[in-house]
Design an enzyme around this catalytic site. Sequence first.
Site, PDB file in Angstrom:
ATOM      1  CG  ASP A 142     -10.589 -55.674  29.249  1.00  0.00           C
ATOM      2  OD1 ASP A 142     -11.763 -54.759  28.220  1.00  0.00           O
ATOM      3  OD2 ASP A 142     -10.491 -56.188  28.280  1.00  0.00           O
ATOM      4  CB  SER A 143     -13.240 -50.091  29.123  1.00  0.00           C
ATOM      5  OG  SER A 143     -13.676 -50.113  29.584  1.00  0.00           O
TER       6      SER A 143
ATOM      7  CG  ASP B 196     -13.135 -57.059  31.217  1.00  0.00           C
ATOM      8  OD1 ASP B 196     -13.921 -57.657  31.432  1.00  0.00           O
ATOM      9  OD2 ASP B 196     -13.677 -55.781  30.805  1.00  0.00           O
TER      10      ASP B 196
ATOM     11  CE  LYS C 277     -17.188 -57.167  30.594  1.00  0.00           C
ATOM     12  NZ  LYS C 277     -16.296 -57.736  29.504  1.00  0.00           N
TER      13      LYS C 277
ATOM     14  CD  GLU D  77     -12.975 -58.703  25.385  1.00  0.00           C
ATOM     15  OE1 GLU D  77     -12.716 -58.645  24.008  1.00  0.00           O
ATOM     16  OE2 GLU D  77     -13.378 -57.155  25.640  1.00  0.00           O
TER      17      GLU D  77
ATOM     18  CD  GLU E 276     -18.538 -53.477  23.244  1.00  0.00           C
ATOM     19  OE1 GLU E 276     -17.972 -54.364  23.988  1.00  0.00           O
ATOM     20  OE2 GLU E 276     -17.975 -52.793  23.017  1.00  0.00           O
TER      21      GLU E 276
HETATM   22  O1  KIV Z   1     -14.166 -53.355  29.281  1.00  0.00           O
HETATM   23  C1  KIV Z   1     -14.899 -52.506  29.566  1.00  0.00           C
HETATM   24  O2  KIV Z   1     -15.782 -51.940  29.932  1.00  0.00           O
HETATM   25  C2  KIV Z   1     -16.201 -53.586  28.822  1.00  0.00           C
HETATM   26  C3  KIV Z   1     -17.084 -52.706  28.064  1.00  0.00           C
HETATM   27  C4  KIV Z   1     -18.191 -52.129  27.696  1.00  0.00           C
HETATM   28  C5  KIV Z   1     -18.708 -54.355  28.363  1.00  0.00           C
HETATM   29  O3  KIV Z   1     -15.998 -54.619  28.574  1.00  0.00           O
END
Ligand code: KIV
Length: 289
Positions: free
Chosen positions: A67-68, A106, A136, A138, A205
């Site tokens: 989600d970056s 994510d 994924k 969090e 992280e």
């Molecule tokens: O969103 C993302 O790119 C991430 C990584 C930095 C692990 O969660």
Amino acid sequence: MSTTFQLDTSTSRANPTPQPMRRLTVPSIRSRKQGGITEEPLVMLTAYTARQAQLLDSHCDLLLVGDSLGQVIYGLPSTVPVTLEMMANHAAAVVRGSYHAVVVVDMPFGAYEASPEKAFESAAYLLKASGAAAVKLEGGEAMAETVAFLSQRGIPVMGHVGLTPQAVNMLGGYAARGRSEAEAQKIVSDARALDDAGAFAIVVEGVVEPIAIEVTGAVSCPTIGIGASARCDGQVLVTEDMLGMFERVPRFVKKYGNIAAVIEQTAAQYAEEVRSRAFPGADQTYQPK
Ligand code: KIV
């Protein structure tokens, strides 16, 4: 890793014709850590587009549609505004552009925290819409019930502990975690809870190195470090960060390239040739037969 992967983009940008290749699976990733030892560290990079996936795929065990992308692609101030639809669309592009790596997508903020059922609905939508193999999410102990709920219903889950960017409004920023004893022990117990709940891997992280090492020793599944330790079971970086797309990056990023300079120099040359009418030249123009 040896590979016969080859790209042929000569026919179309959209439909390259790579040689067929078996995609890695979630169980094959999980089993790379045996009895607490991972002989060959797992390689993960973020990918958001099909072409980026094509270029990264043969080098990676996992591609993370992170989600970056909210910040990297959309210029958003944080990952908080990212939507499920954004994630599904980019994940589908990454799956179309890859043949080898396990694609993990994510779950965006707001799509899973309320209940395991809400998380299942969001995760099922992401996997159906994209063809990705895993999600994924969090959070630690608070998410353990959700991780178990998804895993027991056919959705592999990668956990994410330590610095969790979706919680930026609670954390107050992106500083490294685990500096106090209480914070450090919370990160370890978070990771243990995810491992016990069935997470197939855990991103660790932005934590002080001894905690990353302790977490890696404490869980049976592989840890994937970012701003953590070389002793994690694998590593991940945001691809644009490591390519040198941005001037300012977190301290833990190593810039392996300077892609920003390449783009700027190339755009400057193009602009100069357009303005001087050197482009298009004879090779780029059609003449009557
Ligand atoms: O969103 C993302 O790119 C991430 C990584 C930095 C692990 O969660």
